[in-house]
Structures are given as structure tokens and as C-alpha cells.
Scaffold this motif. Structure first.
Motif, PDB file in Angstrom:
ATOM      1  N   ASP A   1       0.837  -1.212   0.000  1.00 47.36           N
ATOM      2  CA  ASP A   1       0.000   0.000   0.000  1.00 47.36           C
ATOM      3  C   ASP A   1       0.865   1.253   0.000  1.00 47.36           C
ATOM      4  OD1 ASP A   1      -2.312  -1.522   0.089  1.00 47.36           O
ATOM      5  OD2 ASP A   1      -2.437  -1.496   2.268  1.00 47.36           O
ATOM      6  N   LYS A   2       1.907   1.239   0.819  1.00 47.40           N
ATOM      7  CA  LYS A   2       2.808   2.394   0.893  1.00 47.40           C
ATOM      8  C   LYS A   2       3.511   2.620  -0.444  1.00 47.40           C
ATOM      9  CE  LYS A   2       3.749   2.031   5.866  1.00 47.40           C
ATOM     10  NZ  LYS A   2       4.794   1.836   6.902  1.00 47.40           N
ATOM     11  N   ALA A   3       3.970   1.531  -1.058  1.00 47.55           N
ATOM     12  CA  ALA A   3       4.659   1.648  -2.358  1.00 47.55           C
ATOM     13  C   ALA A   3       3.703   2.181  -3.419  1.00 47.55           C
ATOM     14  CB  ALA A   3       5.213   0.282  -2.777  1.00 47.55           C
ATOM     15  N   ARG A   4       2.474   1.692  -3.399  1.00 47.59           N
ATOM     16  CA  ARG A   4       1.465   2.154  -4.365  1.00 47.59           C
ATOM     17  C   ARG A   4       1.202   3.645  -4.199  1.00 47.59           C
ATOM     18  NH1 ARG A   4      -4.799  -0.038  -4.546  1.00 47.59           N
ATOM     19  NH2 ARG A   4      -5.622   1.616  -5.914  1.00 47.59           N
ATOM     20  N   ASN A   5       1.089   4.088  -2.957  1.00 46.80           N
ATOM     21  CA  ASN A   5       0.833   5.511  -2.703  1.00 46.80           C
ATOM     22  C   ASN A   5       1.999   6.386  -3.133  1.00 46.80           C
ATOM     23  OD1 ASN A   5      -1.720   5.064  -1.723  1.00 46.80           O
ATOM     24  ND2 ASN A   5      -1.144   5.134   0.440  1.00 46.80           N
ATOM     25  N   ARG A   6       3.225   5.885  -2.946  1.00 51.45           N
ATOM     26  CA  ARG A   6       4.403   6.656  -3.380  1.00 51.45           C
ATOM     27  C   ARG A   6       4.366   6.880  -4.882  1.00 51.45           C
ATOM     28  NH1 ARG A   6       7.327   3.491   0.371  1.00 51.45           N
ATOM     29  NH2 ARG A   6       7.976   2.071  -1.304  1.00 51.45           N
ATOM     30  N   GLU A   7       4.035   5.828  -5.639  1.00 53.08           N
ATOM     31  CA  GLU A   7       3.970   5.952  -7.090  1.00 53.08           C
ATOM     32  C   GLU A   7       2.835   6.872  -7.522  1.00 53.08           C
ATOM     33  OE1 GLU A   7       6.251   4.828  -9.200  1.00 53.08           O
ATOM     34  OE2 GLU A   7       7.278   4.255  -7.361  1.00 53.08           O
ATOM     35  N   THR A   8       1.708   6.788  -6.830  1.00 54.61           N
ATOM     36  CA  THR A   8       0.569   7.651  -7.148  1.00 54.61           C
ATOM     37  C   THR A   8       0.928   9.116  -6.927  1.00 54.61           C
ATOM     38  OG1 THR A   8      -0.991   5.898  -6.534  1.00 54.61           O
ATOM     39  CG2 THR A   8      -1.853   8.135  -6.631  1.00 54.61           C
ATOM     40  N   LEU A   9       1.627   9.393  -5.829  1.00 56.52           N
ATOM     41  CA  LEU A   9       2.029  10.773  -5.538  1.00 56.52           C
ATOM     42  C   LEU A   9       3.032  11.296  -6.569  1.00 56.52           C
ATOM     43  CD1 LEU A   9       2.271  10.636  -1.635  1.00 56.52           C
ATOM     44  CD2 LEU A   9       0.690  12.033  -2.989  1.00 56.52           C
ATOM     45  N   LYS A  10       3.906  10.425  -7.045  1.00 55.89           N
ATOM     46  CA  LYS A  10       4.855  10.835  -8.083  1.00 55.89           C
ATOM     47  C   LYS A  10       4.118  11.228  -9.364  1.00 55.89           C
ATOM     48  CE  LYS A  10       8.828   8.029  -6.611  1.00 55.89           C
ATOM     49  NZ  LYS A  10       9.684   6.873  -6.963  1.00 55.89           N
ATOM     50  N   LEU A  11       3.105  10.429  -9.712  1.00 56.15           N
ATOM     51  CA  LEU A  11       2.299  10.745 -10.889  1.00 56.15           C
ATOM     52  C   LEU A  11       1.585  12.079 -10.716  1.00 56.15           C
ATOM     53  CD1 LEU A  11       0.626   7.324 -11.796  1.00 56.15           C
ATOM     54  CD2 LEU A  11       2.283   8.573 -13.148  1.00 56.15           C
ATOM     55  N   ALA A  12       1.001  12.268  -9.535  1.00 60.29           N
ATOM     56  CA  ALA A  12       0.271  13.502  -9.267  1.00 60.29           C
ATOM     57  C   ALA A  12       1.189  14.718  -9.317  1.00 60.29           C
ATOM     58  CB  ALA A  12      -0.416  13.405  -7.900  1.00 60.29           C
ATOM     59  N   GLU A  13       2.397  14.576  -8.802  1.00 56.74           N
ATOM     60  CA  GLU A  13       3.346  15.684  -8.798  1.00 56.74           C
ATOM     61  C   GLU A  13       3.778  16.038 -10.220  1.00 56.74           C
ATOM     62  OE1 GLU A  13       5.523  18.798  -7.848  1.00 56.74           O
ATOM     63  OE2 GLU A  13       4.182  17.728  -6.486  1.00 56.74           O
ATOM     64  N   ALA A  14       3.950  15.018 -11.069  1.00 55.64           N
ATOM     65  CA  ALA A  14       4.295  15.264 -12.472  1.00 55.64           C
ATOM     66  C   ALA A  14       3.162  16.007 -13.177  1.00 55.64           C
ATOM     67  CB  ALA A  14       4.588  13.938 -13.172  1.00 55.64           C
ATOM     68  N   MET A  15       1.922  15.653 -12.857  1.00 55.36           N
ATOM     69  CA  MET A  15       0.772  16.320 -13.458  1.00 55.36           C
ATOM     70  C   MET A  15       0.662  17.765 -12.967  1.00 55.36           C
ATOM     71  SD  MET A  15      -1.873  13.084 -13.195  1.00 55.36           S
ATOM     72  CE  MET A  15      -3.232  13.751 -14.153  1.00 55.36           C
ATOM     73  N   ARG A  16       0.989  17.983 -11.703  1.00 52.74           N
ATOM     74  CA  ARG A  16       0.976  19.346 -11.150  1.00 52.74           C
ATOM     75  C   ARG A  16       2.033  20.209 -11.853  1.00 52.74           C
ATOM     76  NH1 ARG A  16       3.393  22.957  -8.202  1.00 52.74           N
ATOM     77  NH2 ARG A  16       5.276  21.673  -8.206  1.00 52.74           N
ATOM     78  N   ALA A  17       3.242  19.641 -12.037  1.00 48.54           N
ATOM     79  CA  ALA A  17       4.324  20.378 -12.695  1.00 48.54           C
ATOM     80  C   ALA A  17       3.944  20.736 -14.135  1.00 48.54           C
ATOM     81  CB  ALA A  17       5.604  19.548 -12.676  1.00 48.54           C
ATOM     82  N   LYS A  18       3.298  19.808 -14.823  1.00 50.65           N
ATOM     83  CA  LYS A  18       2.875  20.073 -16.197  1.00 50.65           C
ATOM     84  C   LYS A  18       1.856  21.212 -16.235  1.00 50.65           C
ATOM     85  CE  LYS A  18       0.830  17.875 -20.263  1.00 50.65           C
ATOM     86  NZ  LYS A  18       0.260  16.642 -20.844  1.00 50.65           N
ATOM     87  N   ARG A  19       0.942  21.221 -15.258  1.00 49.21           N
ATOM     88  CA  ARG A  19      -0.085  22.273 -15.215  1.00 49.21           C
ATOM     89  C   ARG A  19       0.544  23.635 -14.959  1.00 49.21           C
ATOM     90  NH1 ARG A  19      -3.694  24.457 -17.023  1.00 49.21           N
ATOM     91  NH2 ARG A  19      -5.840  24.580 -16.330  1.00 49.21           N
ATOM     92  N   VAL A  20       1.567  23.671 -14.101  1.00 46.85           N
ATOM     93  CA  VAL A  20       2.259  24.933 -13.814  1.00 46.85           C
ATOM     94  C   VAL A  20       2.885  25.501 -15.084  1.00 46.85           C
ATOM     95  CG1 VAL A  20       4.237  25.954 -12.631  1.00 46.85           C
ATOM     96  CG2 VAL A  20       2.700  24.445 -11.372  1.00 46.85           C
ATOM     97  N   VAL A  21       3.573  24.651 -15.835  1.00 46.82           N
ATOM     98  CA  VAL A  21       4.224  25.095 -17.073  1.00 46.82           C
ATOM     99  C   VAL A  21       3.198  25.621 -18.061  1.00 46.82           C
ATOM    100  CG1 VAL A  21       5.532  24.318 -19.084  1.00 46.82           C
ATOM    101  CG2 VAL A  21       6.210  23.572 -16.803  1.00 46.82           C
ATOM    102  N   GLU A  22       2.079  24.929 -18.193  1.00 50.25           N
ATOM    103  CA  GLU A  22       1.041  25.371 -19.130  1.00 50.25           C
ATOM    104  C   GLU A  22       0.520  26.765 -18.776  1.00 50.25           C
ATOM    105  OE1 GLU A  22      -1.820  22.296 -18.801  1.00 50.25           O
ATOM    106  OE2 GLU A  22      -0.808  20.942 -20.222  1.00 50.25           O
ATOM    107  N   LEU A  23       0.259  26.975 -17.491  1.00 54.47           N
ATOM    108  CA  LEU A  23      -0.285  28.263 -17.059  1.00 54.47           C
ATOM    109  C   LEU A  23       0.739  29.386 -17.191  1.00 54.47           C
ATOM    110  CD1 LEU A  23      -2.278  27.048 -13.930  1.00 54.47           C
ATOM    111  CD2 LEU A  23      -3.206  27.712 -16.154  1.00 54.47           C
ATOM    112  N   GLN A  24       1.987  29.102 -16.858  1.00 55.13           N
ATOM    113  CA  GLN A  24       3.039  30.115 -16.971  1.00 55.13           C
ATOM    114  C   GLN A  24       3.286  30.468 -18.431  1.00 55.13           C
ATOM    115  OE1 GLN A  24       6.331  28.351 -14.874  1.00 55.13           O
ATOM    116  NE2 GLN A  24       5.755  29.298 -12.930  1.00 55.13           N
ATOM    117  N   SER A  25       3.186  29.486 -19.318  1.00 56.45           N
ATOM    118  CA  SER A  25       3.392  29.736 -20.748  1.00 56.45           C
ATOM    119  C   SER A  25       2.359  30.731 -21.268  1.00 56.45           C
ATOM    120  CB  SER A  25       3.299  28.423 -21.536  1.00 56.45           C
ATOM    121  OG  SER A  25       4.328  27.543 -21.153  1.00 56.45           O
TER     122      SER A  25
END
Length: 378
Positions: free
Chosen positions: A51-75
Motif C-alpha cells: 500500500d505504501k509503495a502504491r501511494n508513493r507511485e501515485t504521488l509521483k504521478l500527481a506531482e508530475a501532473m501538477r508540474a505540467k499544469r504549472v508550465v502550461e499556465l506560466q506559458s
């Protein structure tokens, strides 16, 4: 009075759900307004290590999606439309990469592309449409659904079987490298494979021949004279099949009384200088024109693999030896003769000494010496 421009803020938030999980969403503050964008990603209660490993991977995915959204808005704020990614199709770039490859590397890339097309039928898919969830989906496809011998229409006697761990690792590595190329070419600004868990490539056993086995094989009739010369040449130099099959006489040179080959390594594209010993020079045969192949008549690699395996069996050697095992034989022989790991790394043309250290495990004299210290107790 100067008005301060409001900062772009994108936060990753969690919201409890009635079933005990937590939903992840982006909390976006833009121009004084707040908007929530749900990611359709969920954290589970952490009751086990899995469960812990699954959550770590999920958070990594979410953080990548957050970073992509930041770049889009700043652009958008700077008047830059991040539309280049929207104009490039994923499969177009992958085909361009495949077209640059040669030999067995190209075949491996084609296999990877075939698996991508099995997973995603839409060849019009653009980089703008690709999300970390889509990348995760391809990883899951390789892990749970992909089959060997099941990516073309050819009829085979063998039944499709799940991919090996090594093949999964290789396919996913190539898949992710497409995004690395897209980053370098400015096609995308955020890599959706960022933080994605890779497959752990198993440490495979490297078969090799001993000096005595090499002598026995030398006395055994070979499938062809050209194949025997090439195989023993690899045993004496460590050269890969891809470098031997393309070797030309113009690359065989004399330097200070020593015969050496100066060539571009097919796998790494590095320029290499390799001095030859007298036995290797003998295997070259009579010098021909500079544009002629040194080892003519080798045929395709798959045929050579089958022939070498049968040749070794006919010599009474009970090992699964392919042509590439000649390179392993060279590496182990060098270590057994006292060559240091750094020099061996240079002889093999490895980019990293860590790759060479795998051979040290095969022939670890320190371990052997240590166990011999045990006094006789029986």
C-alpha cells in the motif's frame, strides 16, 4: 501606484472519501479565482508495504501532473503557447527514432513500437494528449498483458507467453527514451515519465567458455570457416557481433609495430582504438581492399546464434553458448589473467565501469581465497 501581478499557484491537495481513500486534486489560484481540478488518482489506507509503495507511485504521478499544469499556465502568462507538443504525434517521433537505428538494436526498437501500437491504437495521439496516467497504463500493459511472439501476424509453433522481466525493462526504457528525445527537441516541457517506477532488470547469468573448452571447440569442425574465425576473434578481442560484421580492412591499421583496429562502436557510437594480439591478427587473414569486409559470409545474427549453439553442443560442452558469449569469454579470461577492472572496461568499450563489474562477480578470486582459509574440520 504599481499593482503587483498575482502569482500563479498550483497546489496538490487531498480530499477524504467515504470509502477510506483520499482523492488527489489540483488547487489552482489564478487571477484571484480558485479552481479545483481532480486528477482521478487516489491514495489507499496504508496497511501493508505494498500500500505504501502504491501511494508513493501515485504521488509521483500527481506531482508530475501538477508540474505540467504549472508550465502550461506560466506559458500563457508570458504569451507563449505550448503548442509545439500538440503538433507532434508520438508515433511520428518514435518512427523517426527507429529509422535511425540499425541491426539488432533496430529490431528491438521495432518490437517496442509494436507493443505501443498494441496498447494504443490511435496513431494520431499527440504529446499534448499524453498524461502520466497514459504512461502508467503502458507500463501496466507490459507488466500484465503483453506477450512475447504476439505482436505480429506470423504463425509460430510456440504459444505466446508473458514478457520476461528483462524484456519489460528494455521495452519500457526505450518507451521512456522517446520522451527524453522530445524534451531535448523542445517538443514537450514536462516529461510525463518523471518519477515513473522502472522495471528492475534481473541480473542474468553470463555464460562463457574456459580456456580448455576453447581448445576443445577449436578442434571441433565448425559450421563455417567464417563463423569460426569471427567467434574466436570475439573471444580474443571482446568485440560484439555488430562491430565484427561491419569491420572493414580500412579500420585495420599498423601503429608502432602493433596491429590495431580503429572503429566506431555500433552500440555506443564511440570511436575506439583496440590493439590486437598475434592470435587475433592471424584470424584476420590476408589483407584485402580497404572497403572490403574482414569477415565475409557471416550471414544473419539469428543464424549465427543457432549455429554456434549447435557447434558447442557437438564439441561435448554442456553450456548454452551463443555468439555473444564470446564477449563474456574474453572478459572472464582477462580477469582470470590479472587484468584490472578499469583496463577491462576500456577494452570492452563500456561507458560505465559498473557494467564491467558484473564480470568480476563471475570470477571473484577473493571469495575463492577466503573460503580456502577454512581449516580442515571433517
Amino acid at each position: 501606484m504599481k499593482t503587483m501581478k498575482k502569482k500563479e499557484m498550483v497546489y496538490l491537495r487531498r480530499r477524504p472519501r467515504s470509502n477510506g481513500t483520499e482523492a488527489l486534486y489540483l488547487d489552482i489560484c489564478r487571477d484571484g479565482k480558485r479552481v479545483n481540478e481532480y486528477l482521478r488518482l487516489y491514495l489507499v489506507p496504508e496497511k501493508t508495504r505494498a500500500d505504501k509503495a502504491r501511494n508513493r507511485e501515485t504521488l509521483k504521478l500527481a506531482e508530475a501532473m501538477r508540474a505540467k499544469r504549472v508550465v502550461e499556465l506560466q506559458s500563457r502568462d508570458f504569451g507563449v503557447e505550448a503548442k509545439v507538443s500538440g503538433e507532434v504525434r508520438f508515433m511520428d517521433l518514435m518512427r523517426r527514432i527507429v529509422d535511425r537505428k540499425e541491426g539488432t538494436t533496430k529490431a528491438s526498437w521495432k518490437n517496442c513500437m509494436a507493443h505501443v501500437l498494441r496498447y494504443e491504437r490511435n496513431e494520431e495521439l499527440t504529446f499534448a494528449e499524453i498524461t502520466p496516467r497514459w504512461v502508467r497504463g503502458f507500463r501496466d500493459y507490459l507488466d500484465r498483458q503483453a506477450k512475447a511472439w504476439d505482436i505480429d501476424g506470423r504463425k509460430r509453433k510456440v504459444s505466446p507467453k508473458p514478457l520476461s522481466e528483462g524484456t519489460k525493462a528494455l521495452m519500457f526504457q526505450k518507451f521512456c527514451s522517446v520522451f527524453n528525445v522530445a524534451m531535448r527537441e523542445g517538443i514537450i516541457q514536462v516529461n510525463p515519465t518523471l518519477g515513473m517506477e522502472r522495471f528492475k532488470e534481473p541480473e542474468s547469468e553470463r555464460e562463457f567458455l574456459t580456456l580448455e573448452e576453447l581448445r576443445v571447440l577449436r578442434r571441433t569442425p565448425a559450421p563455417s570457416e567464417a563463423l569460426a574465425r569471427a567467434f574466436f576473434f570475439s573471444c580474443l578481442t571482446g568485440l560484439r557481433w555488430s562491430d565484427i560484421v561491419k569491420l572493414r580492412w580500412s579500420e585495420v591499421r599498423e601503429f608502432n609495430g602493433v596491429t590495431r583496429i580503429v572503429f566506431t562502436q555500433q552500440k555506443t557510437r564511440n570511436l575506439e582504438y583496440l590493439d590486437l594480439n598475434s592470435q587475433a591478427v592471424e584470424l584476420l587473414g590476408e589483407r584485402k581492399r580497404g572497403d572490403e569486409e574482414v569477415f565475409k559470409g557471416l550471414g544473419p545474427l539469428q543464424s549465427a546464434r543457432i549455429s554456434v549453439t549447435a557447434w558447442v553442443r557437438s564439441a561435448g560442452i554442456d553450456k548454452h553458448i551463443t555468439f555473444h558469449c564470446a564477449r563474456h569469454t574474453f572478459a572472464v579470461m582477462m580477469l582470470s589473467l590479472g587484468v584490472d577492472i578499469y583496463t577491462l572496461s576500456k577494452l570492452l568499450g563500456h561507458k560505465s565501469i559498473e557494467t564491467t563489474q558484473i564480470y568480476a562477480k563471475i570470477l571473484d578470486k577473493n571469495k575463492k581465497a577466503a573460503v580456502e582459509l577454512i581449516p580442515r574440520i571433517l
